[in-house]
Design a protein around this motif. Structure first.
Motif, mmCIF file in Angstrom:
data_model
loop_
_atom_site.group_PDB
_atom_site.id
_atom_site.type_symbol
_atom_site.label_atom_id
_atom_site.label_comp_id
_atom_site.label_asym_id
_atom_site.label_seq_id
_atom_site.Cartn_x
_atom_site.Cartn_y
_atom_site.Cartn_z
ATOM 1 N N SER A 55 3.571 -4.957 -4.049
ATOM 2 C CA SER A 55 2.292 -5.448 -4.559
ATOM 3 C C SER A 55 1.546 -6.252 -3.501
ATOM 4 C CB SER A 55 2.511 -6.290 -5.817
ATOM 5 O OG SER A 55 3.329 -7.401 -5.557
ATOM 6 N N THR A 56 2.276 -6.938 -2.634
ATOM 7 C CA THR A 56 1.642 -7.688 -1.550
ATOM 8 C C THR A 56 0.893 -6.761 -0.607
ATOM 9 O OG1 THR A 56 3.352 -9.382 -1.602
ATOM 10 C CG2 THR A 56 2.077 -9.213 0.418
ATOM 11 N N ILE A 57 1.559 -5.702 -0.193
ATOM 12 C CA ILE A 57 0.950 -4.763 0.749
ATOM 13 C C ILE A 57 -0.277 -4.094 0.147
ATOM 14 C CG2 ILE A 57 1.320 -2.555 1.928
ATOM 15 C CD1 ILE A 57 4.249 -3.422 2.304
ATOM 16 N N THR A 58 -0.193 -3.747 -1.129
ATOM 17 C CA THR A 58 -1.256 -2.927 -1.729
ATOM 18 C C THR A 58 -2.398 -3.728 -2.319
ATOM 19 O OG1 THR A 58 0.061 -2.835 -3.772
ATOM 20 C CG2 THR A 58 0.300 -1.011 -2.221
ATOM 21 N N VAL A 59 -2.213 -5.024 -2.585
ATOM 22 C CA VAL A 59 -3.284 -5.820 -3.189
ATOM 23 C C VAL A 59 -4.587 -5.751 -2.388
ATOM 24 C CG1 VAL A 59 -4.020 -8.223 -3.508
ATOM 25 C CG2 VAL A 59 -2.026 -7.391 -4.689
ATOM 26 N N PRO A 60 -4.599 -6.070 -1.085
ATOM 27 C CA PRO A 60 -5.874 -6.002 -0.366
ATOM 28 C C PRO A 60 -6.419 -4.586 -0.241
ATOM 29 C CG PRO A 60 -4.060 -6.436 1.156
ATOM 30 C CD PRO A 60 -3.503 -6.545 -0.227
ATOM 31 N N ILE A 61 -5.522 -3.595 -0.188
ATOM 32 C CA ILE A 61 -5.979 -2.200 -0.104
ATOM 33 C C ILE A 61 -6.675 -1.802 -1.395
ATOM 34 C CG2 ILE A 61 -5.232 0.190 0.168
ATOM 35 C CD1 ILE A 61 -2.879 -0.901 1.853
ATOM 36 N N PHE A 62 -6.057 -2.117 -2.544
ATOM 37 C CA PHE A 62 -6.692 -1.809 -3.821
ATOM 38 C C PHE A 62 -7.991 -2.595 -3.990
ATOM 39 C CE2 PHE A 62 -2.374 -0.446 -5.512
ATOM 40 C CZ PHE A 62 -2.737 0.886 -5.632
ATOM 41 N N GLY A 63 -8.004 -3.859 -3.524
ATOM 42 C CA GLY A 63 -9.231 -4.645 -3.612
ATOM 43 C C GLY A 63 -10.365 -3.997 -2.837
ATOM 44 N N LYS A 64 -10.062 -3.517 -1.638
ATOM 45 C CA LYS A 64 -11.081 -2.841 -0.842
ATOM 46 C C LYS A 64 -11.516 -1.543 -1.500
ATOM 47 C CE LYS A 64 -13.743 -2.328 2.694
ATOM 48 N NZ LYS A 64 -14.862 -3.266 2.924
ATOM 49 N N LEU A 65 -10.563 -0.771 -2.005
ATOM 50 C CA LEU A 65 -10.894 0.478 -2.698
ATOM 51 C C LEU A 65 -11.776 0.214 -3.913
ATOM 52 C CD1 LEU A 65 -7.452 2.336 -2.541
ATOM 53 C CD2 LEU A 65 -9.558 2.985 -1.348
ATOM 54 N N ALA A 66 -11.532 -0.898 -4.607
ATOM 55 C CA ALA A 66 -12.347 -1.233 -5.779
ATOM 56 C C ALA A 66 -13.782 -1.541 -5.377
ATOM 57 C CB ALA A 66 -11.736 -2.430 -6.514
ATOM 58 N N ASP A 67 -13.990 -2.163 -4.208
ATOM 59 C CA ASP A 67 -15.343 -2.407 -3.725
ATOM 60 C C ASP A 67 -16.010 -1.121 -3.260
ATOM 61 O OD1 ASP A 67 -15.337 -5.124 -4.224
ATOM 62 O OD2 ASP A 67 -14.657 -5.677 -2.208
ATOM 63 N N LEU A 68 -15.220 -0.170 -2.757
ATOM 64 C CA LEU A 68 -15.778 1.081 -2.243
ATOM 65 C C LEU A 68 -16.054 2.100 -3.342
ATOM 66 C CD1 LEU A 68 -13.580 1.599 0.959
ATOM 67 C CD2 LEU A 68 -15.935 0.773 0.849
ATOM 68 N N GLN A 105 6.872 0.329 -9.021
ATOM 69 C CA GLN A 105 6.246 -0.513 -10.029
ATOM 70 C C GLN A 105 5.348 -1.563 -9.358
ATOM 71 O OE1 GLN A 105 8.964 -2.940 -12.321
ATOM 72 N NE2 GLN A 105 7.929 -2.461 -14.233
ATOM 73 N N GLY A 106 5.820 -2.109 -8.237
ATOM 74 C CA GLY A 106 5.041 -3.100 -7.511
ATOM 75 C C GLY A 106 3.758 -2.537 -6.931
ATOM 76 N N VAL A 107 3.792 -1.276 -6.497
ATOM 77 C CA VAL A 107 2.570 -0.642 -5.997
ATOM 78 C C VAL A 107 1.500 -0.636 -7.089
ATOM 79 C CG1 VAL A 107 1.568 1.520 -5.176
ATOM 80 C CG2 VAL A 107 3.768 0.761 -4.278
ATOM 81 N N GLY A 108 1.902 -0.276 -8.302
ATOM 82 C CA GLY A 108 0.954 -0.299 -9.408
ATOM 83 C C GLY A 108 0.461 -1.694 -9.722
ATOM 84 N N ALA A 109 1.373 -2.672 -9.667
ATOM 85 C CA ALA A 109 0.987 -4.056 -9.949
ATOM 86 C C ALA A 109 -0.013 -4.576 -8.932
ATOM 87 C CB ALA A 109 2.231 -4.947 -9.967
ATOM 88 N N GLY A 110 0.006 -4.017 -7.705
ATOM 89 C CA GLY A 110 -0.946 -4.420 -6.685
ATOM 90 C C GLY A 110 -2.377 -4.135 -7.069
ATOM 91 N N GLY A 393 3.169 -15.032 -0.250
ATOM 92 C CA GLY A 393 3.917 -16.284 -0.322
ATOM 93 C C GLY A 393 5.143 -16.144 -1.198
ATOM 94 N N GLY A 394 4.969 -15.487 -2.359
ATOM 95 C CA GLY A 394 6.103 -15.274 -3.253
ATOM 96 C C GLY A 394 7.159 -14.372 -2.648
ATOM 97 N N ALA A 395 6.715 -13.282 -2.007
ATOM 98 C CA ALA A 395 7.669 -12.322 -1.437
ATOM 99 C C ALA A 395 8.476 -12.940 -0.308
ATOM 100 C CB ALA A 395 6.915 -11.088 -0.939
ATOM 101 N N VAL A 396 7.793 -13.615 0.613
ATOM 102 C CA VAL A 396 8.498 -14.224 1.736
ATOM 103 C C VAL A 396 9.396 -15.366 1.249
ATOM 104 C CG1 VAL A 396 8.205 -15.522 3.886
ATOM 105 C CG2 VAL A 396 6.752 -13.550 3.416
ATOM 106 N N GLY A 397 8.879 -16.157 0.303
ATOM 107 C CA GLY A 397 9.670 -17.271 -0.214
ATOM 108 C C GLY A 397 10.937 -16.818 -0.916
#
Length: 486
Positions: A55-68, A105-110, A393-397
């Protein structure tokens, strides 16, 4: 162009957040039982970190896709991936496969949580948004009450597999409502996605997490992470459509909010991962008691979030952020000092409640301040960036804490890992023998104590950084209207 039905769209978004919140409490409740069934306590943290990493990796990608391409197709795709991962996780035959399916599942949560919050920013004004946040907070409260109880009952009367299957009806209902009720007017234009940037970000975060785990030579993956993430930052300053536009970090609001979010999330995800393990593995609690220890946080957080939404217009963002993170820091220091073998269950429950109260005040103010700092065209990526720093932060922690725990449990080569798996079973290692049980329980307690101190340190750091948050009043920043409502 059909008009968005705001009430039903809001219900759909609330259901998506309910699914995400329920996932957190139910899985945390079931995990000790999963370990006793599938084995693999040395991979315990990966069940959580794989989900968080994806979800960490995909969050900014999905955010950008949502703007596009618009919010609707992206959140629907995320729901589909989340449900596929949920069903597969429920059918997992081993810990390795469970980690793989939790990644899906995490990819979807992103997509789900950041896009849901972005849609709220689109269809409601700032004043309305604070009230809607109260509704969403009540959703977290309900899931906080239902999740541990449901997880404990499912594990006891059915099997742990069913804690993943319960997402399916909620996800299908959410998708159906969004298809029927949420409509956007997206301007047709040529759009591109920074694939190279997305790949550098994904590989850099993966290397960072491997280094944070601390197993083997950690400096090699950390060095690789530094190179890849440095290359990502350089590339983002050159491309036309960056995954995370560097320009948004010219805003002190977004920069400080991102740092605070990363730090407090390391403590938050650490608490939901390791406090239940402490209750069941050290205090000898039941799966229901282990999951229920999260309930005070999940209930108090949204209640304080409702209060924060009402206070925000009057006092501004900064007092809520500083005060909330101060309370969260105090509670984690108290946990680090007081959570020892033999303590009553009331103690961690109270500490988790105080922790949730602090985050309820701070997280609401942090999120809305970020959304108010940009207009519609950047709101998706700004919201996703905020969520990105929370999840990284959560993933690394959690990954770092997992490395600490594994190091403690495997310090004595005479103690087999299978014994640690048995310790978390329904009989709490009754057949291990008194000496083995004492040694293993002591190692588990030491590892968890170290993790609680890590949580305390990052929480106090978040509190310290919050003093640099600018004195911005709500309504004084761009994007205050509901410009994208149709």
């Amino acid at each position: 162009m059909r008009k968005t039905h705001r009430p039903l769209t809001t219900v759909a978004l609330a259901l998506s957040l309910f699914m995400a919140a329920l996932e957190m409490t139910v899985v945390s409740t079931a995990m000790p039982t999963v370990v006793s069934d599938l084995g693999g306590i040395q991979h315990y943290s990966w069940v959580f970190t794989a989900y968080l990493l994806a979800s960490t990796i995909t969050v900014p990608i999905f955010g950008k896709l949502a703007d596009l391409y618009g919010r609707k197709p992206i959140i629907l795709a995320g729901i589909g991936l989340f449900l596929a991962g949920s069903v597969a996780s429920g059918l997992a035959p081993s810990m390795g496969w469970l980690i793989v399916f939790r990644t899906l599942q995490g990819v979807g949560a992103g997509s789900i949580q950041p896009i849901a919050l972005t849609v709220v920013g689109d269809i409601y004004s700032m004043e309305e948004r604070a009230r809607v946040q109260g509704l969403f907070s009540s959703v977290w409260a309900v899931s906080g009450l239902v999740g541990p109880l449901a997880g404990g009952l499912i594990v006891r009367w059915l099997s742990w597999h069913w804690v993943f299957f319960i997402n399916v009806p909620v996800g299908l209902a959410t998708a159906g409502l969004l298809v029927a009720c949420f409509h956007e007017n997206i301007v047709k234009q040529k759009r591109t996605l920074d694939i190279a940037g997305a790949l550098l970000l994904a590989l850099g975060v993966m290397a960072l997490l491997l280094g944070a785990q601390g197993q083997g030579n950690r400096w090699v993956p950390l060095a690789v992470a530094a190179v890849l993430l440095g290359a990502f930052v350089f590339l983002e300053s050159k491309v036309k459509e960056p995954v995370i536009p560097p320009s948004i970090f010219k805003s002190p609001t977004i920069t400080i909010a991102s740092i605070c979010s990363a730090l407090f999330s390391a403590a938050m995800f650490g608490s939901t991962t390791y406090v239940p393990l402490f209750v069941q593995g050290v205090l000898g609690g039941t799966p229901t008691e282990a999951g229920g220890i999260i309930t005070p946080m999940m209930v108090v957080w949204p209640l304080c979030s409702i209060v924060a939404g009402k206070l925000m217009v009057k006092v501004g963002f900064r007092p809520l952020i500083v005060g909330g993170l101060g309370l969260a820091g105090f509670s984690t220091v108290a946990m680090a000092m007081l959570l020892k073998p033999g303590v009553p269950l009331l103690l961690p429950a109270v500490a988790m409640g105080l922790f949730g109260a602090g985050l309820g005040f701070a997280s609401t103010a942090l999120l809305i301040s970020v959304q108010m700092s940009v207009g519609w065209e950047l709101r998706g990526v700004a919201t996703a960036s905020s969520m990105y720093f929370r999840t990284i932060g959560g993933a690394v922690g959690v990954g770092a804490m997992g490395g600490v725990l594994v190091a403690k449990l495997t310090a004595d080569p005479r103690v087999p890992v299978s014994a640690a798996n048995e310790l978390l079973g329904p009989e709490h290692g009754l057949g291990l023998g008194e000496q083995m049980l004492r040694q293993l329980s002591g190692a588990l307690a030491e590892g968890l104590s170290a993790n609680f101190w890590i949580m305390a340190v990052v929480s106090v750091l978040a509190f310290a950084v919050s003093f640099f948050f600018p004195r911005v009043r709500p309504g004084a920043t761009p994007g205050t209207g509901a410009a994208a409502m149709h």
